[in-house]
Design an enzyme around this catalytic site. Structure first.
Site, PDB file in Angstrom:
ATOM      1  N   SER A 125      -6.822  11.769   1.270  1.00 28.22           N
ATOM      2  CA  SER A 125      -7.570  12.947   1.746  1.00 28.22           C
ATOM      3  C   SER A 125      -7.364  14.134   0.817  1.00 28.22           C
ATOM      4  CB  SER A 125      -7.178  13.302   3.187  1.00 28.22           C
ATOM      5  OG  SER A 125      -5.786  13.447   3.313  1.00 28.22           O
TER       6      SER A 125
ATOM      7  N   HIS B 290      -5.280   5.158   6.218  1.00 31.96           N
ATOM      8  CA  HIS B 290      -4.813   6.553   6.073  1.00 31.96           C
ATOM      9  C   HIS B 290      -4.723   7.178   7.473  1.00 31.96           C
ATOM     10  CE1 HIS B 290      -3.955  10.300   4.204  1.00 31.96           C
ATOM     11  NE2 HIS B 290      -5.132  10.651   3.743  1.00 31.96           N
TER      12      HIS B 290
ATOM     13  N   HIS C 108       4.153   2.610   3.449  1.00 32.23           N
ATOM     14  CA  HIS C 108       3.669   3.820   2.772  1.00 32.23           C
ATOM     15  C   HIS C 108       3.560   3.546   1.277  1.00 32.23           C
ATOM     16  CE1 HIS C 108       3.258   8.035   1.592  1.00 32.23           C
ATOM     17  NE2 HIS C 108       2.833   8.210   2.830  1.00 32.23           N
TER      18      HIS C 108
ATOM     19  N   ARG D  22       8.610  12.932   8.922  1.00 29.84           N
ATOM     20  CA  ARG D  22       7.623  13.415   9.909  1.00 29.84           C
ATOM     21  C   ARG D  22       7.718  12.559  11.171  1.00 29.84           C
ATOM     22  NH1 ARG D  22       2.376  12.892   6.249  1.00 29.84           N
ATOM     23  NH2 ARG D  22       3.332  10.837   6.070  1.00 29.84           N
TER      24      ARG D  22
ATOM     25  N   ASP E 266       2.273   8.322  11.442  1.00 28.58           N
ATOM     26  CA  ASP E 266       1.324   7.909  12.483  1.00 28.58           C
ATOM     27  C   ASP E 266       1.945   7.015  13.552  1.00 28.58           C
ATOM     28  OD1 ASP E 266      -0.871   9.256  11.230  1.00 28.58           O
ATOM     29  OD2 ASP E 266      -0.838   7.685   9.711  1.00 28.58           O
TER      30      ASP E 266
ATOM     31  N   ARG F  31      -4.278  18.907   8.266  1.00 26.63           N
ATOM     32  CA  ARG F  31      -4.346  18.592   6.840  1.00 26.63           C
ATOM     33  C   ARG F  31      -5.120  19.656   6.056  1.00 26.63           C
ATOM     34  NH1 ARG F  31      -2.756  14.222   3.828  1.00 26.63           N
ATOM     35  NH2 ARG F  31      -0.969  14.571   5.180  1.00 26.63           N
TER      36      ARG F  31
ATOM     37  N   ARG G  41     -11.719  14.018 -14.302  1.00 20.63           N
ATOM     38  CA  ARG G  41     -12.513  12.927 -14.855  1.00 20.63           C
ATOM     39  C   ARG G  41     -11.593  11.950 -15.585  1.00 20.63           C
ATOM     40  NH1 ARG G  41     -14.851   8.663 -16.816  1.00 20.63           N
ATOM     41  NH2 ARG G  41     -17.103   8.789 -17.154  1.00 20.63           N
TER      42      ARG G  41
HETATM   43  N1  HAX Z   1       1.854  -4.412   7.847  1.00 19.08           N
HETATM   44  C1  HAX Z   1       1.598  -5.562   7.195  1.00 19.08           C
HETATM   45  N2  HAX Z   1       1.560  -5.671   5.867  1.00 19.08           N
HETATM   46  C2  HAX Z   1       1.812  -4.566   5.153  1.00 19.08           C
HETATM   47  C3  HAX Z   1       2.129  -3.356   5.756  1.00 19.08           C
HETATM   48  C4  HAX Z   1       2.131  -3.287   7.159  1.00 19.08           C
HETATM   49  N3  HAX Z   1       2.370  -2.164   7.823  1.00 19.08           N
HETATM   50  N4  HAX Z   1       2.346  -2.442   4.779  1.00 19.08           N
HETATM   51  C5  HAX Z   1       2.160  -3.072   3.603  1.00 19.08           C
HETATM   52  N5  HAX Z   1       1.835  -4.364   3.831  1.00 19.08           N
HETATM   53  C6  HAX Z   1       1.454  -5.374   2.848  1.00 19.08           C
HETATM   54  C7  HAX Z   1       0.224  -4.904   2.090  1.00 19.08           C
HETATM   55  O1  HAX Z   1      -0.959  -5.121   2.855  1.00 19.08           O
HETATM   56  C8  HAX Z   1       0.308  -5.728   0.834  1.00 19.08           C
HETATM   57  O2  HAX Z   1      -0.087  -7.053   1.142  1.00 19.08           O
HETATM   58  P1  HAX Z   1      -0.953  -7.927   0.091  1.00 19.08           P
HETATM   59  O3  HAX Z   1      -0.125  -7.992  -1.145  1.00 19.08           O
HETATM   60  O4  HAX Z   1      -1.108  -9.223   0.789  1.00 19.08           O
HETATM   61  O5  HAX Z   1      -2.227  -7.187  -0.105  1.00 19.08           O
HETATM   62  C9  HAX Z   1       1.824  -5.756   0.583  1.00 19.08           C
HETATM   63  O6  HAX Z   1       2.457  -5.491   1.853  1.00 19.08           O
HETATM   64  C10 HAX Z   1       2.317  -4.736  -0.417  1.00 19.08           C
HETATM   65  O7  HAX Z   1       1.869  -3.453   0.002  1.00 19.08           O
HETATM   66  P2  HAX Z   1       2.734  -2.147  -0.344  1.00 19.08           P
HETATM   67  O8  HAX Z   1       2.778  -2.028  -1.824  1.00 19.08           O
HETATM   68  O9  HAX Z   1       4.019  -2.172   0.389  1.00 19.08           O
HETATM   69  O10 HAX Z   1       1.875  -0.979   0.318  1.00 19.08           O
HETATM   70  P3  HAX Z   1       0.623  -0.211  -0.286  1.00 19.08           P
HETATM   71  O11 HAX Z   1       1.108   0.939  -1.088  1.00 19.08           O
HETATM   72  O12 HAX Z   1      -0.325  -1.149  -0.945  1.00 19.08           O
HETATM   73  O13 HAX Z   1      -0.105   0.295   1.042  1.00 19.08           O
HETATM   74  C11 HAX Z   1      -0.254   1.283   3.173  1.00 19.08           C
HETATM   75  C12 HAX Z   1       0.400   1.364   1.804  1.00 19.08           C
HETATM   76  C13 HAX Z   1       0.116   2.557   3.946  1.00 19.08           C
HETATM   77  C14 HAX Z   1      -1.762   1.239   3.000  1.00 19.08           C
HETATM   78  C15 HAX Z   1       0.256   0.028   3.910  1.00 19.08           C
HETATM   79  O14 HAX Z   1       1.650   0.114   4.081  1.00 19.08           O
HETATM   80  C16 HAX Z   1      -0.424  -0.202   5.245  1.00 19.08           C
HETATM   81  O15 HAX Z   1      -1.504  -0.797   5.289  1.00 19.08           O
HETATM   82  N6  HAX Z   1       0.190   0.289   6.395  1.00 19.08           N
HETATM   83  C17 HAX Z   1      -0.422   0.169   7.691  1.00 19.08           C
HETATM   84  C18 HAX Z   1      -1.507   1.252   7.892  1.00 19.08           C
HETATM   85  C19 HAX Z   1      -0.882   2.632   8.019  1.00 19.08           C
HETATM   86  O16 HAX Z   1       0.065   2.862   8.757  1.00 19.08           O
HETATM   87  N7  HAX Z   1      -1.431   3.598   7.280  1.00 19.08           N
HETATM   88  C20 HAX Z   1      -0.967   4.989   7.317  1.00 19.08           C
HETATM   89  C21 HAX Z   1      -0.141   5.362   6.100  1.00 19.08           C
HETATM   90  C22 HAX Z   1       0.350   6.786   6.123  1.00 19.08           C
HETATM   91  C23 HAX Z   1      -0.800   7.721   6.070  1.00 19.08           C
HETATM   92  O17 HAX Z   1      -1.544   7.824   5.107  1.00 19.08           O
HETATM   93  N8  HAX Z   1      -1.040   8.380   7.148  1.00 19.08           N
HETATM   94  O18 HAX Z   1      -2.160   9.101   7.280  1.00 19.08           O
END
Ligand code: HAX
Length: 438
Positions: free
Chosen positions: A242, A272, A319, A328, A374, A400, A420
């Site tokens: 965001s 997110h 994260h 938080r 969250d 935010r 860019r």
């Molecule tokens: N549950 C299951 N699997 C998860 C996971 C979770 N909570 N968090 C990470 N993983 C998985 C990823 O999907 C990824 O799997 P693949 O290799 O099969 O694609 C693997 O673990 C490695 O991911 P990572 O490097 O640890 O995490 P990323 O930086 O790629 O992603 C995310 C970060 C926040 C998107 C991820 O942890 C996630 O999807 N969490 C659940 C959704 C969530 O809570 N989002 C809010 C985040 C905070 C925020 O922005 N708030 O607004």
């Protein structure tokens, strides 16, 4: 010129000079290397943009202008009987780099109250949307876009504004927009869930307490929760989706309304900001599927494993930067311990906190098994009667706006250029590899 703008001007004059000298003296120094896995991996960790208002450490969590969340809960002024810091104070700190006095915060509360007017056009537009089909985040984004016709920046730009004035006019847009957002959000809430029965603003309240009031939740503890919530969700450095979106769109000299609406569309994604809605929906699905409102820790652990076996993420955990429990999350847990430790939903959130990390860790691929912001917010909101899960991300969005708009003022003050970065095709990457192997 108002007192906040005067202080901002003094800060930006010295920052602009300092940065000019810094870039002139050290502009060619290498600050980071980029690996191919980062190019394919969502640009994780690449240090490539300026964000002045906050900085995120993977272990320690967020610091706003150098202050951690526990420090801000101590140091930011509290007025109107608050026991939690006022986000007005955080905005002041993010914009100027200085902690405000109580008088500063009172002034800012009043200033935002005076600027908080929602036009009939925006209300009528929202009234035309089908609340059953239009997610509150979509309504929020539409409302911000609808207010764009009020942008002073867009009008002045059309009139041929000198670039030296960008920051001044951007400041006006940002202040107006922040002032209006609680009105917009409360309007969407009362329209969507309370049959269009709206509650007038109370001019004696601070920004967060007035938001609570307009939602129809006047309990003093909820007003304090709103002050804490609006403070801790405000900023998380610049690379999150965001914040980065607002910064990117703003770099084209789009005004604050266009930039913020774009950022809100990024916040609305389930990886997110929508995760706060997803967490509560996931817990309710668990309660329904297990057939009990009080699942045991063993039942929760099994349900987490079932969720993972379906190839979906556990919302509220993980994260892109953090590698420890999110401060938080911990601030909200601390608030819940003081105000509603016996609440059954809060208890479930705490049991999930005990069960999820070891399971995610055992997968061997999740870089951060800990809860993020969250994971806790929904249980607290529900405790105080805000039970509509699909409204939660709008509340996140209101908060935010404080960080991303403070930074947008700095973007224009520093005259940061159009963003860019260079993209690459896989063919180019293969070409790079074969050249570097020869
Ligand atoms: N549950 C299951 N699997 C998860 C996971 C979770 N909570 N968090 C990470 N993983 C998985 C990823 O999907 C990824 O799997 P693949 O290799 O099969 O694609 C693997 O673990 C490695 O991911 P990572 O490097 O640890 O995490 P990323 O930086 O790629 O992603 C995310 C970060 C926040 C998107 C991820 O942890 C996630 O999807 N969490 C659940 C959704 C969530 O809570 N989002 C809010 C985040 C905070 C925020 O922005 N708030 O607004």
């Amino acid at each position: 010129m108002d007192r906040l703008k005067t202080l901002f001007k003094a800060q930006l004059i010295s920052s602009v000079e300092e940065i000019k000298t810094l870039v002139k003296s050290h502009g060619t120094r290498i600050i980071d290397n980029v690996q191919i896995e980062q190019v394919y991996g969502g640009m994780r960790g690449i240090q490539s943009m300026i964000w002045e208002t906050s900085s995120l450490d993977s272990s320690e969590g967020i610091r706003f202008r150098g202050y951690s969340i526990p420090e801000l809960r101590e140091l930011l002024p509290k007025i109107n009987g608050a026991t939690e810091p006022l986000p007005e104070g955080l905005f002041w700190l993010m914009l100027t780099g200085n902690l405000p006095t109580e008088e500063d915060v009172k002034w800012l509360s009043k200033e935002w109250q005076q600027r908080a007017v929602l036009s009939d056009t925006v209300k009528e537009l929202l009234d035309h949307l089908d609340v059953k089909k239009t997610h509150p985040m979509t309504q929020f984004s539409i409302a911000i876009m609808a207010m764009q016709s009020e942008s002073v920046f867009a009008q002045e730009y059309e009139n041929g504004m000198n670039k030296a004035s960008y920051w001044e006019i951007m400041y006006e847009d940002c202040m107006n927009l922040i002032a209006k957002l609680p009105l917009v959000a409360a309007f969407i809430y009362r329209k969507s869930f309370y049959d269009n029965q709206h509650i007038a603003a109370d001019p004696d309240l601070d920004w967060s307490a007035n938001f609570a009031h307009m939602l129809g939740k006047d309990e003093p503890a909820f007003k304090d929760l709103m002050r804490l919530y609006m403070t801790i969700h405000a900023d998380h450095e610049g690379g999150n989706a965001s914040a980065h979106t607002v910064h990117l769109v703003g770099s084209t000299l789009s005004d604050a309304y266009l930039s913020l609406a774009a950022g809100m569309n990024a916040l609305a994604g389930p990886l997110h900001g929508l995760a706060n809605q997803e967490v509560m929906d996931w817990i309710y699905d668990m309660i329904r599927d297990l057939g009990t409102p009080n699942p045991s820790r063993e039942q929760i652990a099994e349900y987490v494993k079932t969720t993972l076996s379906h190839g979906v993420v556990v919302p509220g955990y993980g994260h892109a930067v953090l590698r420890k429990p999110d401060p938080r999350f911990l601030a909200q847990k601390d608030f819940a311990e003081k105000h509603c430790a016996d609440d059954p939903m809060v208890q479930i959130v705490w049991h999930v906190f005990e069960e999820v990390p070891p399971i995610l860790e055992s997968l061997g691929k999740v870089k951060n098994p800990w809860p993020n912001v969250d994971a806790h917010s929904g249980a607290l909101l529900e405790h105080f009667g805000v039970k509509e899960h699909n409204f939660y991300t709008v509340m996140f969005g209101v908060s935010r706006a404080l960080g991303v708009l403070a930074q947008l003022c700095w973007d224009r003050a520093l005259n940061l250029p159009l963003e860019r970065p260079k993209s690459m095709t896989t063919e180019e990457i293969k070409g790079f590899l074969s050249n570097s192997n020869n």
